[in-house]
Design a protein around this motif. Structure first.
Motif, PDB file in Angstrom:
ATOM      1  N   THR A  79       0.783  -1.525   0.085  1.00  0.00           N
ATOM      2  CA  THR A  79       0.111   0.578   0.066  1.00  0.00           C
ATOM      3  C   THR A  79       1.180   1.394  -0.231  1.00  0.00           C
ATOM      4  O   THR A  79       0.386   1.920  -0.464  1.00  0.00           O
ATOM      5  CB  THR A  79      -0.809  -0.103   1.052  1.00  0.00           C
ATOM      6  N   SER A  84      -4.352   1.710  -1.426  1.00  0.00           N
ATOM      7  CA  SER A  84      -4.565   0.113  -1.009  1.00  0.00           C
ATOM      8  C   SER A  84      -5.633  -0.349  -2.130  1.00  0.00           C
ATOM      9  O   SER A  84      -5.655  -1.688  -1.915  1.00  0.00           O
ATOM     10  CB  SER A  84      -5.833   0.379   0.271  1.00  0.00           C
ATOM     11  N   ARG A  85      -6.293  -0.385  -3.020  1.00  0.00           N
ATOM     12  CA  ARG A  85      -7.213  -0.260  -4.320  1.00  0.00           C
ATOM     13  C   ARG A  85      -5.859  -1.179  -5.027  1.00  0.00           C
ATOM     14  O   ARG A  85      -6.302  -2.582  -5.642  1.00  0.00           O
ATOM     15  CB  ARG A  85      -8.210   0.147  -4.803  1.00  0.00           C
ATOM     16  N   SER A  89      -5.642  -5.875  -5.736  1.00  0.00           N
ATOM     17  CA  SER A  89      -5.565  -5.871  -6.428  1.00  0.00           C
ATOM     18  C   SER A  89      -4.110  -6.663  -6.605  1.00  0.00           C
ATOM     19  O   SER A  89      -4.468  -7.847  -7.890  1.00  0.00           O
ATOM     20  CB  SER A  89      -5.376  -4.955  -7.909  1.00  0.00           C
ATOM     21  N   ALA A 210      -6.919  -3.699 -12.084  1.00  0.00           N
ATOM     22  CA  ALA A 210      -7.673  -3.830 -11.130  1.00  0.00           C
ATOM     23  C   ALA A 210      -9.585  -4.018 -11.055  1.00  0.00           C
ATOM     24  O   ALA A 210     -10.251  -4.478 -11.956  1.00  0.00           O
ATOM     25  CB  ALA A 210      -7.980  -1.712 -11.420  1.00  0.00           C
ATOM     26  N   GLU A 213     -15.356  -3.256  -7.527  1.00  0.00           N
ATOM     27  CA  GLU A 213     -16.214  -2.322  -6.388  1.00  0.00           C
ATOM     28  C   GLU A 213     -17.684  -2.355  -6.808  1.00  0.00           C
ATOM     29  O   GLU A 213     -17.317  -1.265  -7.136  1.00  0.00           O
ATOM     30  CB  GLU A 213     -15.433  -1.908  -5.484  1.00  0.00           C
ATOM     31  N   LYS A 216     -19.081   1.113  -5.900  1.00  0.00           N
ATOM     32  CA  LYS A 216     -18.409   2.537  -6.372  1.00  0.00           C
ATOM     33  C   LYS A 216     -18.846   3.275  -7.756  1.00  0.00           C
ATOM     34  O   LYS A 216     -19.767   2.607  -8.137  1.00  0.00           O
ATOM     35  CB  LYS A 216     -16.568   2.359  -6.462  1.00  0.00           C
ATOM     36  N   ASN A 220     -16.015   0.993 -10.333  1.00  0.00           N
ATOM     37  CA  ASN A 220     -14.247   0.584 -10.133  1.00  0.00           C
ATOM     38  C   ASN A 220     -13.671   2.301  -9.976  1.00  0.00           C
ATOM     39  O   ASN A 220     -13.242   2.797 -10.767  1.00  0.00           O
ATOM     40  CB  ASN A 220     -13.668   0.552 -11.693  1.00  0.00           C
ATOM     41  N   GLU A 221     -13.017   1.680  -8.834  1.00  0.00           N
ATOM     42  CA  GLU A 221     -12.076   3.394  -8.009  1.00  0.00           C
ATOM     43  C   GLU A 221     -10.957   3.394  -9.054  1.00  0.00           C
ATOM     44  O   GLU A 221      -9.979   4.637  -9.446  1.00  0.00           O
ATOM     45  CB  GLU A 221     -12.091   3.279  -6.579  1.00  0.00           C
ATOM     46  N   THR A 222     -10.385   2.138  -9.247  1.00  0.00           N
ATOM     47  CA  THR A 222      -9.336   2.432  -9.448  1.00  0.00           C
ATOM     48  C   THR A 222      -8.877   2.868 -11.222  1.00  0.00           C
ATOM     49  O   THR A 222      -8.305   3.904 -11.680  1.00  0.00           O
ATOM     50  CB  THR A 222      -8.086   1.003  -9.346  1.00  0.00           C
TER      51      THR A 222
END
Length: 548
Positions: A79, A84-85, A89, A210, A213, A216, A220-222
């Protein structure tokens, strides 16, 4: 004299409807990227790829001692260098890769055990001993026996090492692919230069994936893709200075438009349901691609009786083509045999395209026939490719290896569900042999050519429908004209009119009257020794025997 023993047939498993696909993956090209976009993607992929390599190394070092605490410690260490995401992955991909290597290691051990058993059996046989249908014989010469004894020692050593590593939880993984790694030692055969190989090797070791989620924004947030196709990436902490948008994000100067399943993907994105993305570079073409994937509930299979209601399309899988035949719900073949060809030579992408093209042709043909299901053999030749079992039969080994069992299952089940077709898997035992015995000759005519593969397709379809493969069974003993003797399952190829009613043998009276004044085609037969001569006399019956 004792009667010969009948051949013991193995138990045939019942047919079943295969489960539908549980995931979807679509891909689109990232066009019109700027030089800065290309640079950022390369830097992010290289940085995360380095972290993924270190995480895989730590996971392999943990071996069987892996637990939730070591997983959390590894994720926490990643991280700091990403997010963290991204760390989640990477660790998930590491666990999947380690588990895959573990399964491959077990399959390797099983293959070595099969080879050792075969070698030990053949070495125990006298030289020149003939093989039987159930077991191989001895070797042909003392020289071959000696060479195989040395190979037995080699395989036993490999088996001991593999078993020890499996018990210790040691696996061997090459990020980037072992085949590409071995190409480095033979660049001429791979038709690559050192620079070209290095570029491919580094691109394969990058990490730009990635997980999605649910809940979200856009799933996907990434790696975020908006419904209108805008692609943005959450940059790792060390590369945050390259961001061109808020919150450390980089927006690519391109728009994606998924042509295949685009409406389904857009519905998921608008509802904020999880969608996983992967960005990768095709070095040979110099193109970037974006792959979107998501899971969905397993397609509910229809009952077996429902799948059989409109007949069946029996398909025999061969090295180079599919042999298909349509059957009605009673098991009768309809129409002519069909072939769908493919070529499995060349690159992996070419082979995959050939399989998809052949399956597409097969499914379109099944739609036109009006069937609801396709009968297919539940093939698995993993134990039949061993060098020891078919050592001298090299072409036969190549033939078995050319049948696409794994890719065929995945592709056919997924593509058939989109056409509303079900896959009925059947036991492959004796389908080719019994199909050739009971169906090849009866269906062969001047206008129809039947092969062993076409007959096997009929056998597979009949087994999927729940019918026996043979054309018809023998009548009960009390109905047999030969007093409960042997009755074949079908009429011989020379039997006249074996599929219909036979014409009358003698001429009827009204037929003779209709031809008055014409040359009769049937006359009173003369002696067998003069077949072509017509009789000039008339036959009369006398009440008493003339003894004059």
């Amino acid at each position: 004299m004792s009667e010969p023993k009948k051949k013991q047939l193995r138990t045939i498993d019942a047919p079943f409807v295969a489960l539908g696909p549980s995931g979807v993956a679509i891909r689109d090209r990232l066009k019109h990227l700027t030089d800065l976009d290309d640079k950022v993607l390369r830097l992010v992929g290289e940085h995360l790829g380095r972290l993924a390599s270190l995480d895989l190394k730590n996971r392999c070092a943990d071996g069987l001692d892996h637990n939730s605490d070591t997983w959390a410690a590894r994720k926490q260490g990643l991280t700091a260098g990403s997010s963290s995401r991204w760390a989640g992955s990477i660790t998930k991909a590491t666990h999947d890769q380690w588990a895959l290597s573990r399964r491959c290691q077990l399959a390797h051990i099983q293959g070595l055990e099969a080879g050792v058993r075969t070698l030990m059996h053949r070495l125990s046989q006298p030289i020149g001993e003939k093989a039987t249908k159930r077991a191989p014989g001895g070797y042909h010469s003392r020289g071959e026996w000696f060479r195989k004894s040395r190979r037995l020692t080699t395989l036993e050593h490999r088996l001991d090492v593999a078993r020890a590593e499996h018990e210790a939880g040691v696996v061997h993984v090459a990020r980037g692919g072992r085949r590409l790694l071995n190409n480095r030692h033979n660049l001429e055969a791979a038709r690559l230069t050192a620079e070209q190989w290095r570029e491919r090797w580094e691109a394969e070791r990058w990490f730009l994936a990635a997980d999605g989620e649910s809940g979200k924004r856009f799933g996907n947030e990434t790696i975020r893709v908006t419904p209108d196709g805008e692609v943005s990436i959450k940059l790792p902490a060390p590369l945050a200075h390259l961001a061109n948008s808020k919150h450390g994000r980089y927006i690519l100067a391109t728009r994606v438009q998924f042509q295949h399943r685009g409406a389904e993907w857009r519905d998921r994105v608008e509802d904020n349901r999880a969608v996983a993305y992967r960005i990768h570079l095709d070095v040979e073409r110099g193109r970037w691609y974006l792959t979107a994937s998501w899971t969905r509930p397993v397609v509910q299979t229809i009952p077996l009786q429902t799948a059989r209601s409109e007949g069946m399309a029996g398909v025999d899988t061969n090295a180079g083509h599919f042999a298909a035949y349509r059957l009605d719900r009673h098991g009768n073949p309809v129409g002519d045999p069909n072939r769908f060809f493919y070529d499995l030579s060349g690159s992996a992408d070419h082979r995959d395209a050939q399989i998809r093209h052949a399956i597409s042709q097969l499914l379109h043909w099944a739609d036109r026939c009006g069937v609801k299901a396709i009968g297919l053999e539940n093939l698995d030749f993993a134990a039949e490719k061993t060098r020891e079992k078919h050592g001298r039969r090299k072409r036969f080994r190549q033939l078995i290896s050319g049948i696409p069992t794994g890719k065929l299952k995945a592709r056919l089940v997924s593509m058939a569900s989109e056409h509303g077709l079900s896959i009925v898997a059947v036991d492959p035992a004796y389908t080719s042999m019994w199909g050739d015995q009971h169906w090849k000759k009866p269906l062969t005519s001047k206008k129809r050519k039947m092969s062993r593969h076409d007959a096997a397709g009929i056998a597979i379809g009949r087994r999927a429908l729940g019918h026996p493969i043979r054309r018809r069974t023998a009548p009960p003993p009390q109905h047999q004209s030969d007093t409960a003797g042997h009755r074949t399952a079908q009429a011989g190829p020379g039997a006249r009119g074996r599929e219909g009613t036979r014409p009358p043998v003698t001429e009827r009276a009204h037929d003779a009257r209709s031809r008055t004044g014409t040359q009769r085609t049937r006359e009173t037969s003369a002696s067998n020794t003069v077949r072509n001569a017509r009789s000039s006399g008339n036959w009369q019956q006398m009440s008493l025997l003339d003894t004059v």
